[in-house]
Design a protein around this motif. Structure first.
Motif, mmCIF file in Angstrom:
data_model
loop_
_atom_site.group_PDB
_atom_site.id
_atom_site.type_symbol
_atom_site.label_atom_id
_atom_site.label_comp_id
_atom_site.label_asym_id
_atom_site.label_seq_id
_atom_site.Cartn_x
_atom_site.Cartn_y
_atom_site.Cartn_z
ATOM 1 N N ALA A 13 -52.215 24.247 66.338
ATOM 2 C CA ALA A 13 -53.291 23.267 66.347
ATOM 3 C C ALA A 13 -53.036 22.081 65.427
ATOM 4 O O ALA A 13 -53.762 21.112 65.480
ATOM 5 C CB ALA A 13 -54.604 23.940 65.952
ATOM 6 N N GLY A 14 -52.036 22.129 64.575
ATOM 7 C CA GLY A 14 -51.790 21.041 63.638
ATOM 8 C C GLY A 14 -51.366 19.770 64.341
ATOM 9 O O GLY A 14 -50.709 19.794 65.374
ATOM 10 N N CYS A 15 -51.736 18.641 63.767
ATOM 11 C CA CYS A 15 -51.309 17.365 64.327
ATOM 12 C C CYS A 15 -51.035 16.390 63.199
ATOM 13 O O CYS A 15 -51.509 16.566 62.082
ATOM 14 C CB CYS A 15 -52.345 16.797 65.292
ATOM 15 S SG CYS A 15 -53.886 16.346 64.528
ATOM 16 N N ALA A 16 -50.265 15.365 63.491
ATOM 17 C CA ALA A 16 -49.958 14.327 62.513
ATOM 18 C C ALA A 16 -49.850 12.999 63.240
ATOM 19 O O ALA A 16 -49.314 12.932 64.336
ATOM 20 C CB ALA A 16 -48.650 14.645 61.793
ATOM 21 N N ALA A 17 -50.380 11.977 62.610
ATOM 22 C CA ALA A 17 -50.290 10.623 63.160
ATOM 23 C C ALA A 17 -50.182 9.611 62.022
ATOM 24 O O ALA A 17 -51.066 8.787 61.815
ATOM 25 C CB ALA A 17 -51.496 10.329 64.036
ATOM 26 N N SER A 34 -45.040 4.014 62.906
ATOM 27 C CA SER A 34 -46.018 5.032 63.273
ATOM 28 C C SER A 34 -45.371 6.059 64.191
ATOM 29 O O SER A 34 -44.392 5.774 64.878
ATOM 30 C CB SER A 34 -47.225 4.407 63.960
ATOM 31 O OG SER A 34 -46.841 3.785 65.157
ATOM 32 N N SER A 35 -45.922 7.244 64.169
ATOM 33 C CA SER A 35 -45.470 8.309 65.053
ATOM 34 C C SER A 35 -46.594 9.325 65.183
ATOM 35 O O SER A 35 -47.566 9.282 64.431
ATOM 36 C CB SER A 35 -44.203 8.969 64.520
ATOM 37 O OG SER A 35 -44.437 9.532 63.252
ATOM 38 N N TYR A 36 -46.473 10.213 66.143
ATOM 39 C CA TYR A 36 -47.488 11.251 66.293
ATOM 40 C C TYR A 36 -46.835 12.517 66.814
ATOM 41 O O TYR A 36 -45.761 12.480 67.420
ATOM 42 C CB TYR A 36 -48.609 10.802 67.235
ATOM 43 C CG TYR A 36 -48.167 10.593 68.648
ATOM 44 C CD1 TYR A 36 -48.247 11.627 69.579
ATOM 45 C CD2 TYR A 36 -47.654 9.372 69.062
ATOM 46 C CE1 TYR A 36 -47.825 11.444 70.876
ATOM 47 C CE2 TYR A 36 -47.228 9.188 70.364
ATOM 48 C CZ TYR A 36 -47.320 10.224 71.264
ATOM 49 O OH TYR A 36 -46.892 10.045 72.553
ATOM 50 N N GLY A 37 -47.460 13.617 66.520
ATOM 51 C CA GLY A 37 -46.971 14.894 67.009
ATOM 52 C C GLY A 37 -48.024 15.957 66.789
ATOM 53 O O GLY A 37 -48.905 15.812 65.948
ATOM 54 N N TRP A 38 -47.920 17.035 67.527
ATOM 55 C CA TRP A 38 -48.865 18.130 67.356
ATOM 56 C C TRP A 38 -48.117 19.449 67.491
ATOM 57 O O TRP A 38 -47.034 19.506 68.057
ATOM 58 C CB TRP A 38 -50.028 18.045 68.342
ATOM 59 C CG TRP A 38 -49.629 18.113 69.774
ATOM 60 C CD1 TRP A 38 -49.250 17.073 70.569
ATOM 61 C CD2 TRP A 38 -49.525 19.278 70.579
ATOM 62 N NE1 TRP A 38 -48.927 17.522 71.815
ATOM 63 C CE2 TRP A 38 -49.096 18.878 71.852
ATOM 64 C CE3 TRP A 38 -49.771 20.622 70.350
ATOM 65 C CZ2 TRP A 38 -48.895 19.774 72.879
ATOM 66 C CZ3 TRP A 38 -49.567 21.524 71.389
ATOM 67 C CH2 TRP A 38 -49.144 21.092 72.630
ATOM 68 N N GLY A 42 -44.062 19.655 66.387
ATOM 69 C CA GLY A 42 -44.319 18.229 66.580
ATOM 70 C C GLY A 42 -44.839 17.522 65.349
ATOM 71 O O GLY A 42 -44.441 16.391 65.063
ATOM 72 N N ALA A 43 -45.735 18.159 64.608
ATOM 73 C CA ALA A 43 -46.313 17.518 63.416
ATOM 74 C C ALA A 43 -45.250 17.251 62.355
ATOM 75 O O ALA A 43 -45.156 16.124 61.845
ATOM 76 C CB ALA A 43 -47.459 18.361 62.864
ATOM 77 N N PRO A 44 -44.407 18.227 61.988
ATOM 78 C CA PRO A 44 -43.355 17.920 61.013
ATOM 79 C C PRO A 44 -42.363 16.872 61.515
ATOM 80 O O PRO A 44 -41.898 16.033 60.737
ATOM 81 C CB PRO A 44 -42.653 19.266 60.791
ATOM 82 C CG PRO A 44 -43.624 20.294 61.204
ATOM 83 C CD PRO A 44 -44.462 19.659 62.280
ATOM 84 N N MET A 45 -42.047 16.898 62.800
ATOM 85 C CA MET A 45 -41.134 15.897 63.349
ATOM 86 C C MET A 45 -41.729 14.501 63.274
ATOM 87 O O MET A 45 -41.018 13.526 63.026
ATOM 88 C CB MET A 45 -40.768 16.245 64.794
ATOM 89 C CG MET A 45 -39.949 17.516 64.933
ATOM 90 S SD MET A 45 -38.407 17.456 64.030
ATOM 91 C CE MET A 45 -37.503 16.299 65.015
ATOM 92 N N ALA A 46 -43.027 14.389 63.482
ATOM 93 C CA ALA A 46 -43.690 13.089 63.372
ATOM 94 C C ALA A 46 -43.625 12.582 61.935
ATOM 95 O O ALA A 46 -43.378 11.393 61.697
ATOM 96 C CB ALA A 46 -45.142 13.193 63.832
#
Length: 75
Positions: A13-17, A34-38, A42-46
């Motif tokens: 469920a984690g996300c990053a933007a 900027s980047s986004y991932g979930w 995905g979140a650490p990669m963002a």
């Protein structure tokens, strides 16, 4: 079984933007890193992609907006 499902859902469920506005002090051109991932990957990669963008722009002479404002205020 229910506990395993809850753990799996929470880890995904984690996300990053992250977003950082960069300024070229020579001509005041603006660029956004900027980047986004979930999810667990995905979140650490963002965050890594965002950090790489900021580092690359700073090595090219660009500054964050906050640093640019501080530099202008000192002059």
């Amino acid at each position: 079984m229910r506990l395993i499902l809850i753990v799996i859902l929470l880890t995904m469920a984690g996300c990053a933007a992250p977003n950082t506005i960069m300024v070229n002090p020579d001509n005041e051109q603006i660029l956004s890193c900027s980047s986004y991932g979930w999810g667990w990957a995905g979140a650490p990669m963002a965050l890594i992609g965002h950090s790489n963008c900021v580092d690359a722009m700073e090595s090219a002479g660009w500054m964050t907006v906050d640093d640019y404002k501080k530099a202008r205020a000192q002059n």
